[in-house]
Design an enzyme around this catalytic site. Structure first.
Site, PDB file in Angstrom:
ATOM      1  N   THR A 205      43.996   6.125  42.570  1.00  0.00           N
ATOM      2  CA  THR A 205      45.334   5.837  43.103  1.00  0.00           C
ATOM      3  C   THR A 205      45.266   4.917  44.325  1.00  0.00           C
ATOM      4  OG1 THR A 205      47.129   6.886  44.349  1.00  0.00           O
ATOM      5  CG2 THR A 205      45.104   8.109  44.229  1.00  0.00           C
ATOM      6  N   ASP A 206      46.349   4.188  44.559  1.00  0.00           N
ATOM      7  CA  ASP A 206      46.433   3.357  45.778  1.00  0.00           C
ATOM      8  C   ASP A 206      46.455   4.211  47.038  1.00  0.00           C
ATOM      9  OD1 ASP A 206      49.003   4.429  45.507  1.00  0.00           O
ATOM     10  OD2 ASP A 206      50.060   2.529  45.776  1.00  0.00           O
ATOM     11  N   GLU A 207      46.759   5.518  46.858  1.00  0.00           N
ATOM     12  CA  GLU A 207      46.894   6.381  48.039  1.00  0.00           C
ATOM     13  C   GLU A 207      45.573   6.566  48.776  1.00  0.00           C
ATOM     14  OE1 GLU A 207      49.361   9.798  47.787  1.00  0.00           O
ATOM     15  OE2 GLU A 207      50.486   9.028  46.078  1.00  0.00           O
TER      16      GLU A 207
ATOM     17  N   TYR B 237      45.467  15.533  48.711  1.00  0.00           N
ATOM     18  CA  TYR B 237      45.440  14.895  47.382  1.00  0.00           C
ATOM     19  C   TYR B 237      44.669  13.581  47.449  1.00  0.00           C
ATOM     20  CZ  TYR B 237      47.001  11.796  43.621  1.00  0.00           C
ATOM     21  OH  TYR B 237      47.029  10.880  42.596  1.00  0.00           O
TER      22      TYR B 237
ATOM     23  N   LYS C 170      41.034  12.495  45.809  1.00  0.00           N
ATOM     24  CA  LYS C 170      40.884  11.355  44.899  1.00  0.00           C
ATOM     25  C   LYS C 170      39.879  10.340  45.476  1.00  0.00           C
ATOM     26  CE  LYS C 170      42.896  10.608  41.544  1.00  0.00           C
ATOM     27  NZ  LYS C 170      42.617  10.999  40.123  1.00  0.00           N
TER      28      LYS C 170
END
Ligand SMILES: NC(=O)c1ccc[n+]([C@@H]2O[C@H](COP(=O)([O-])OP(=O)(O)OC[C@H]3O[C@@H](n4cnc5c(N)ncnc54)[C@H](O)[C@@H]3O)[C@@H](O)[C@H]2O)c1
Length: 330
Positions: free
Chosen positions: A121-123, A145, A149
């Protein structure tokens, strides 16, 4: 090609499975999914009888999963605990599934000599005030989260360096489209608006995200699957940025509902202000996003309007209701 898809009963995984089975009639897919609250075999109804599709109900953390993985070319790992709000209330499961589960799959890949693709994810890059992160940017996650990741990404890269395992990592921006579990921002707003319920928006609503239609992300994963270079990370985004409040206003306008339904609620802790990634690298492989936000949003709203049976059952479930109350009620 024989593909293991993990987490294929969820939102992106199920869209990806349907896309691949339709595009490549000779490809075979084994879907390994634990069927958590977010996993739903209804998402795969149209392929369940396809002879090239098989389902295995199994946790990616299981040590004996390796016994079921024979003669596959690639593992694509979509399986994850994926909701930031839940990570804030209960991070442990995120560490187990998102980190340990990825580790277990990497071990299987190493022992069975199978290529590995991690859906990230970009997060993991954290917030950026201006400009965009490319794939070389350092990881700076803000919540359990994105931290889990990011940890899984680092493990994946370490297996490439240490064991020469062929890997790719795909970091996409926020996805939206059919079959997304209605706790997530866009389907929550659409379904609440349809039901004339309040639309809860965190803080001042000026948090900015990039949004990609799920089918465009599936096409990007397909491109990496066929053209990705070993060891490389690929960002995937529409590069279209919009604030949460603007998204909600668009949804209300399409559904012809009043903006009085908007309700600002207490912000979530560790809330990243803005995400933005550049995807020049994957564009060089020949991929471009095809669905603009207006078109994708309208077709998503149409899907939720026509598939009330799918989401009303979920929203009436105790698990959904207690999560909703805990998250949004002051
Ligand atoms: N949805 C997005 O906007 C978005 C954006 C970027 C990246 N991602 C990543 O894409 C992947 C898929 O996201 P999604 O939105 O489809 O998630 P989702 O929550 O809809 O689906 C997750 C799926 O994984 C399964 N699962 C969870 N734990 C498992 C376990 N221990 N073993 C086996 N299966 C398990 C669930 O049953 C479910 O079917 C995730 O890795 C997520 O981090 C999502």
């Amino acid at each position: 090609m024989k593909i293991v898809v993990t987490g294929g009963a969820g939102f992106i995984g199920s869209n990806f499975i349907k896309y691949v089975l339709n595009k490549y009639p000779d490809y075979k897919i084994l879907n390994v999914d634990k069927l958590t609250y977010a996993g739903n075999l209804e998402n795969l109804k149209e392929v369940e009888k396809n002879p090239n599709y098989n389902f295995l109900k199994k946790d990616i953390c299981s040590h004996d999963l390796i016994e079921y993985i024979e003669n596959y070319d690639v593992i694509i790992n979509f399986a994850a605990e994926s909701h930031v709000d839940r990570a804030i209330y209960g991070p442990e499961l995120f560490l187990k599934t998102d980190i340990f589960g990825t580790f277990n799959l990497l071990e299987i890949s190493k022992k069975k000599n199978i290529r590995f693709i991690q859906i990230s994810t970009d997060e993991v890059y954290g917030s950026i005030e201006e400009g965009s992160f490319d794939e070389k940017a350092p990881l700076n996650p803000s919540n359990p989260y994105s931290a889990s990741k990011g940890s899984a990404d680092l493990l994946t890269l370490s297996y490439c360096k240490t064991y020469k395992l062929p890997v790719n990592i795909i970091r996409s921006c926020n996805n939206y489209g059919p079959n997304q579990y209605p706790e997530k921002f866009i389907p929550l707003m659409i379904t609440n608006a349809i039901e004339n319920k309040k639309l809860p928006i965190y803080g001042d609503g000026l948090y900015k995200r990039e949004w990609i239609y799920v089918l465009d992300n599936c096409k990007a994963i397909d491109v990496v699957l066929h053209k990705g270079k070993d060891g490389e990370i690929y960002n995937v985004s529409s590069e279209f940025t919009i604030s949460n409040i603007e998204v909600v206003k668009k949804i209300l306008k399409v559904l012809n509902k009043s903006e009085n339904l908007i309700e600002f609620v207490k912000d979530r802790p560790g809330h990243d202000r803005r995400y933005s990634i550049s995807c020049e690298k994957i564009k060089k492989l020949g991929w471009i996003p095809e669905t603009d936000f207006e078109t994708g949003l309208k077709s998503t709203i149409k899907w939720y309007t026509e598939n009330k049976n799918w989401w009303q059952k979920i929203k009436e479930n105790k698990q959904f209701l207690s999560h909703y109350k805990k998250t949004y009620k002051k």
